[in-house]
Design a protein around this motif. Structure first.
Motif, PDB file in Angstrom:
ATOM      1  N   UNK A 113       5.202  -4.058  -2.586  1.00  0.00           N
ATOM      2  CA  UNK A 113       6.307  -3.684  -1.700  1.00  0.00           C
ATOM      3  C   UNK A 113       7.046  -2.464  -2.235  1.00  0.00           C
ATOM      4  N   UNK A 114       7.233  -2.418  -3.551  1.00  0.00           N
ATOM      5  CA  UNK A 114       7.938  -1.289  -4.164  1.00  0.00           C
ATOM      6  C   UNK A 114       7.126  -0.002  -3.978  1.00  0.00           C
ATOM      7  N   UNK A 115       5.794  -0.080  -4.174  1.00  0.00           N
ATOM      8  CA  UNK A 115       4.941   1.090  -4.026  1.00  0.00           C
ATOM      9  C   UNK A 115       4.917   1.576  -2.587  1.00  0.00           C
ATOM     10  N   UNK A 116       4.815   0.649  -1.642  1.00  0.00           N
ATOM     11  CA  UNK A 116       4.800   1.015  -0.222  1.00  0.00           C
ATOM     12  C   UNK A 116       6.125   1.666   0.166  1.00  0.00           C
ATOM     13  N   UNK A 117       7.238   1.059  -0.244  1.00  0.00           N
ATOM     14  CA  UNK A 117       8.556   1.625   0.081  1.00  0.00           C
ATOM     15  C   UNK A 117       8.703   3.032  -0.495  1.00  0.00           C
ATOM     16  N   UNK A 118       8.212   3.205  -1.703  1.00  0.00           N
ATOM     17  CA  UNK A 118       8.302   4.516  -2.349  1.00  0.00           C
ATOM     18  C   UNK A 118       7.509   5.562  -1.555  1.00  0.00           C
ATOM     19  N   UNK A 123       7.434  10.054   2.584  1.00  0.00           N
ATOM     20  CA  UNK A 123       6.931  10.656   3.823  1.00  0.00           C
ATOM     21  C   UNK A 123       8.081  10.968   4.778  1.00  0.00           C
ATOM     22  N   UNK A 124       8.997  10.008   4.936  1.00  0.00           N
ATOM     23  CA  UNK A 124      10.097  10.206   5.877  1.00  0.00           C
ATOM     24  C   UNK A 124      11.024  11.323   5.422  1.00  0.00           C
ATOM     25  N   UNK A 125      11.197  11.471   4.105  1.00  0.00           N
ATOM     26  CA  UNK A 125      12.064  12.538   3.613  1.00  0.00           C
ATOM     27  C   UNK A 125      11.504  13.918   3.939  1.00  0.00           C
ATOM     28  N   UNK A 172      -6.249  -4.919   4.333  1.00  0.00           N
ATOM     29  CA  UNK A 172      -5.501  -5.313   5.527  1.00  0.00           C
ATOM     30  C   UNK A 172      -4.057  -5.680   5.168  1.00  0.00           C
ATOM     31  N   UNK A 173      -3.881  -6.381   4.052  1.00  0.00           N
ATOM     32  CA  UNK A 173      -2.532  -6.749   3.614  1.00  0.00           C
ATOM     33  C   UNK A 173      -1.725  -5.492   3.291  1.00  0.00           C
ATOM     34  N   UNK A 174      -2.332  -4.520   2.619  1.00  0.00           N
ATOM     35  CA  UNK A 174      -1.640  -3.269   2.298  1.00  0.00           C
ATOM     36  C   UNK A 174      -1.235  -2.523   3.566  1.00  0.00           C
ATOM     37  N   UNK A 175      -2.157  -2.487   4.537  1.00  0.00           N
ATOM     38  CA  UNK A 175      -1.855  -1.789   5.796  1.00  0.00           C
ATOM     39  C   UNK A 175      -0.684  -2.437   6.517  1.00  0.00           C
ATOM     40  N   UNK A 176      -0.700  -3.769   6.575  1.00  0.00           N
ATOM     41  CA  UNK A 176       0.408  -4.477   7.234  1.00  0.00           C
ATOM     42  C   UNK A 176       1.729  -4.227   6.510  1.00  0.00           C
ATOM     43  N   UNK A 177       1.694  -4.131   5.177  1.00  0.00           N
ATOM     44  CA  UNK A 177       2.911  -3.862   4.411  1.00  0.00           C
ATOM     45  C   UNK A 177       3.451  -2.465   4.720  1.00  0.00           C
ATOM     46  N   UNK A 178       2.545  -1.491   4.888  1.00  0.00           N
ATOM     47  CA  UNK A 178       2.974  -0.127   5.212  1.00  0.00           C
ATOM     48  C   UNK A 178       3.636  -0.076   6.582  1.00  0.00           C
ATOM     49  N   UNK A 179       3.018  -0.716   7.566  1.00  0.00           N
ATOM     50  CA  UNK A 179       3.606  -0.752   8.916  1.00  0.00           C
ATOM     51  C   UNK A 179       4.996  -1.396   8.889  1.00  0.00           C
ATOM     52  N   UNK A 180       5.091  -2.501   8.143  1.00  0.00           N
ATOM     53  CA  UNK A 180       6.360  -3.221   8.076  1.00  0.00           C
ATOM     54  C   UNK A 180       7.435  -2.367   7.404  1.00  0.00           C
TER      55      UNK A 180
END
Length: 422
Positions: A113-118, A123-125, A172-180
């Motif tokens: 979760x920390x890696x995905x949020x980072x 990207x958004x910045x 698949x779990x990583x992809x779902x975490x990124x979308x979330x």
């Protein structure tokens, strides 16, 4: 024709007098077919009735590990047995008590979760959707690894399928975490999901059809032709021994005093043993049609295929008989003929694709397999059983089988003639 009939009648009497030999010729191939099909049946099922026990060590106790456990349980292929210690799981697998152990690392859920949020914030910045923060060094998040322990005796194909399945699950779990994470950053927590997490690209197997019904291959359709062919070619051993007995007992010496040529003698043996091969084939089909469904195995569908199946069995039997007669002609003792004949059958079966499919062999062995008469017969059987082809499509294979028979018979006759001329 009278001489040929007399030779055939002689062979029938010799065969009938050895009832134990006849029983072995017919019963042992049937037992082999039943045992092999029972062993291999689960590999052809879409959902196996047998679950493989798998040890799982959950050091994460988080959302990701919960999803992994749920996905493994829902696959209907594994029985999850949780262990608290990685060392215990490792020892149990390496000692052969279990096939597989999966070890989920500590803090996997939090680190992911920390890696995905980072990554999402970065990207958004770039698009100006995140407030610029002061230049702060990014926290380095170490890569996590899910460790797999396999029994050293486990086949490579099983290892590969498990690795691919777990890799797909983790992706698949990583992809779902990124979308979330994207949805959270965009402030859509309480709204409907704005991303579809299901795979857009799907795979569908298109099966051959007959009368608008899909034909699904099963273990019986693969094993009946393969092991029937194996049994037919094992006729080489008793046939070559029969020929040598007549040589050693002086029967051939007496026949040479009569106006009977060697081709007539071989013709009588060919007719009798070809009948044996066809009876073997019939019994194998009857087992596949009636016995297999009664013991919980898939049955064999031969509707509309019997004429071509018997045609392939006929020419396969001729090829086997030709090789048996050649070995019996060339060999001088039973000790030479029996092991050479049995070993030849095993080698031809291995080359022909009875043991291992030809397409998984090395390129050189795939080329060599083309010279095996068992490969010709097996391909012809598969063409009829599984590919539903017509007579024209199997003509090359049965032509090769006939040519092999004629070649071996001609070599045997020429060798015998030259040997007697000395």
């Amino acid at each position: 024709m009278h001489k040929l009939w007399a030779s055939t009648y002689k062979e029938m009497l010799l065969l009938i007098r050895d009832l134990g030999g006849i029983a072995i010729l017919f019963i042992m191939p049937l037992l082999l077919l039943i045992v092999i099909t029972l062993v291999q049946d689960s590999t052809f099922r879409t959902i196996s009735d047998i679950k493989i026990p798998v040890l799982l060590v959950d050091n994460d106790k988080g959302e990701v590990s919960k999803k992994i456990i749920d996905n493994l349980s829902e696959s209907n292929s594994f029985e999850i047995l949780q262990k608290s210690s990685e060392e215990d799981a490792k020892e149990a697998v390496f000692s052969g008590k279990y096939q597989l152990a999966i070890v989920i690392p500590e803090n996997l859920s939090a680190s992911l979760q920390k890696k995905v949020n980072q990554n999402v914030e970065g990207i958004l910045s770039k698009f100006g959707l995140e407030e610029d923060t002061l230049a702060v060094a990014k926290e380095t998040i170490p890569q996590k690894e899910v460790r797999l322990y396999f029994d050293p005796a486990t086949q490579v194909s099983f290892k590969s399928s498990v690795k691919n399945g777990i890799d797909k699950m983790i992706s698949k779990i990583e992809t779902q975490s990124i979308y979330k994470a994207f949805q959270t950053e965009l402030g859509e927590d309480d709204a409907e999901p704005i991303f579809e997490t299901e795979s857009f690209i799907a795979f569908k197997e298109i099966l051959p059809t007959k009368n608008n019904e899909e034909i699904i291959p099963n273990s019986a359709q693969h094993n009946v032709p393969a092991w029937t062919l194996f049994a037919i070619f094992f006729i080489i051993v008793p046939l070559s021994i029969n020929l040598l007995k007549e040589k050693n007992q002086g029967t051939f010496v007496r026949l040479r005093t009569q106006p009977v040529n060697y081709a007539t003698v071989l013709g009588g043996k060919t007719i009798v043993y070809l009948a044996v091969c066809l009876v073997q084939f019939t019994l194998m089909l009857l087992v596949g049609i009636f016995l297999f469904p009664a013991i919980g195995l898939p049955g064999v569908d031969v509707s509309g295929k019997l004429p071509m199946l018997y045609l392939v069995a006929l020419f396969s039997g001729l090829a086997a008989i030709g090789l048996g007669l050649l070995i019996g002609t060339l060999a001088k003792t039973q000790e030479q003929a029996a092991p050479f004949g049995a070993t030849s059958v095993v080698i031809l079966a291995a080359l022909g694709g009875v043991w291992v499919p030809v397409f998984v062999m090395p390129k050189f062995m795939q080329f060599v397999s083309k010279i095996s008469p068992m490969n010709w017969g097996l391909e012809a059987f598969y063409d009829v059983f599984l590919r539903n082809v017509g007579f024209v499509k199997i003509l090359p294979e049965i032509s090769l089988l006939l040519l092999f028979f004629l070649t071996t018979i001609i070599i045997a006759i020429i060798y015998n003639r030259r040997k007697n001329a000395l």
